[in-house]
Design an enzyme around this catalytic site. Sequence first.
Site, PDB file in Angstrom:
ATOM      1  N   THR A 173      36.215 -27.166   0.813  1.00  0.00           N
ATOM      2  CA  THR A 173      35.016 -27.134  -0.024  1.00  0.00           C
ATOM      3  C   THR A 173      34.713 -28.470  -0.691  1.00  0.00           C
ATOM      4  OG1 THR A 173      36.306 -26.315  -1.905  1.00  0.00           O
ATOM      5  CG2 THR A 173      35.260 -24.667  -0.486  1.00  0.00           C
ATOM      6  N   LYS A 233      29.522 -21.250 -16.331  1.00  0.00           N
ATOM      7  CA  LYS A 233      29.228 -20.189 -15.361  1.00  0.00           C
ATOM      8  C   LYS A 233      29.557 -18.783 -15.866  1.00  0.00           C
ATOM      9  CE  LYS A 233      29.373 -22.746 -11.010  1.00  0.00           C
ATOM     10  NZ  LYS A 233      29.932 -22.776  -9.635  1.00  0.00           N
ATOM     11  N   GLY A 293      36.324 -21.514  -9.599  1.00  0.00           N
ATOM     12  CA  GLY A 293      34.876 -21.451  -9.563  1.00  0.00           C
ATOM     13  C   GLY A 293      34.258 -21.398  -8.185  1.00  0.00           C
ATOM     14  N   GLN A 306      23.847 -23.549  -0.914  1.00  0.00           N
ATOM     15  CA  GLN A 306      23.739 -22.848  -2.201  1.00  0.00           C
ATOM     16  C   GLN A 306      22.492 -23.310  -2.935  1.00  0.00           C
ATOM     17  OE1 GLN A 306      24.138 -24.088  -5.534  1.00  0.00           O
ATOM     18  NE2 GLN A 306      24.383 -26.209  -4.870  1.00  0.00           N
ATOM     19  N   ASP A 322      26.895 -19.638  -4.614  1.00  0.00           N
ATOM     20  CA  ASP A 322      27.970 -20.445  -4.020  1.00  0.00           C
ATOM     21  C   ASP A 322      28.548 -19.770  -2.774  1.00  0.00           C
ATOM     22  OD1 ASP A 322      27.809 -22.507  -5.898  1.00  0.00           O
ATOM     23  OD2 ASP A 322      29.148 -21.476  -7.288  1.00  0.00           O
ATOM     24  N   TYR A 353      33.453 -32.232  -0.917  1.00  0.00           N
ATOM     25  CA  TYR A 353      32.521 -33.033  -0.109  1.00  0.00           C
ATOM     26  C   TYR A 353      32.566 -34.515  -0.439  1.00  0.00           C
ATOM     27  CZ  TYR A 353      29.135 -32.598  -4.023  1.00  0.00           C
ATOM     28  OH  TYR A 353      28.504 -32.625  -5.244  1.00  0.00           O
ATOM     29  N   GLY A 362      32.640 -29.726   2.405  1.00  0.00           N
ATOM     30  CA  GLY A 362      31.852 -28.878   1.522  1.00  0.00           C
ATOM     31  C   GLY A 362      30.391 -29.229   1.399  1.00  0.00           C
TER      32      GLY A 362
END
Length: 287
Positions: free
Chosen positions: A224, A63, A126, A255, A99, A226, A248
């Site tokens: 966040t 990223k 992140g 996103q 995000d 999931y 999440g």
Amino acid sequence: MVGLMAYPIRHSMSPTMHNNSFAKLGLNGAYLCFEIGNDKLEGAVNAIRTLDMRGSNVSMPNKKEVIKYLDKLSPASKMCDAVNTIVNDHGTLTGYTTDGIGFVQSLKDEGISIKNKVMTLAGAGGAATPIAVQSALDGVKEIKIFNIKDDKWAQAEKNVKTIKENTDCKVSLTDLADQDAFKKAIAESDIYCDATGVGMKPLEDKTLVSDPSWFHKDMVVFDTVYAPRTTKLMKVAQKAGVKHVFDGIGIMIEQGAASFKLWTGKICQLITFVRLCFQIKKRTNNY
């Protein structure tokens, strides 16, 4: 063609979401995963131009590294110093981060606005960085960031500086070791968001908040993570009687929807995501 460049990435649910969206909307598109780390990233990004791909998602560990190979950045990506979506416009590659958009939109989907709200945010990595930045850009009144003094502390300090310089949001950073300050911040907040890895494997039996009395019923508690679908944090919040408790999955969906719109100009239809949720249920066995 669009893709996802990350390592490892074979677990990703993104192909399911995007390929179903292409099919549902009758678009001639394909979404593929490419296991790419930093060592092969430059060549992979050049391939976007060479193959005239429409773009790509980017995930860890790429990223930040990918920025040096792009032509332009969106304002949010500049502030986050990270990219999760590349758009190719006739050879010009622009980096975006969706995000944070996913976090804000997933709350909007539930009828919850972050504008003028106070938020306590755990984490500076992140997920936490774009959540903090996008929330500040979208009008949250105050963000109280908590993080341990690890390798992400410098990023947390940078997030505070960036938000102060570019928005009207009040923001602070406190060591998570100060549990009294952490408890007080949550009590004074409208939203508590855990954007750390605590709660997912191998820490699925852990939570940063184990005492239900720290929460109040009218707040939002957002994890966040999931997978698992119900984390230990969520169980603590539910025990406290918190009205709005979320995992999440909404971020993951929204996103992706934001990336899809950047590539195609189209919004994925709701039925696509309803179908996606059932597919995720089957894949995680923990819906």
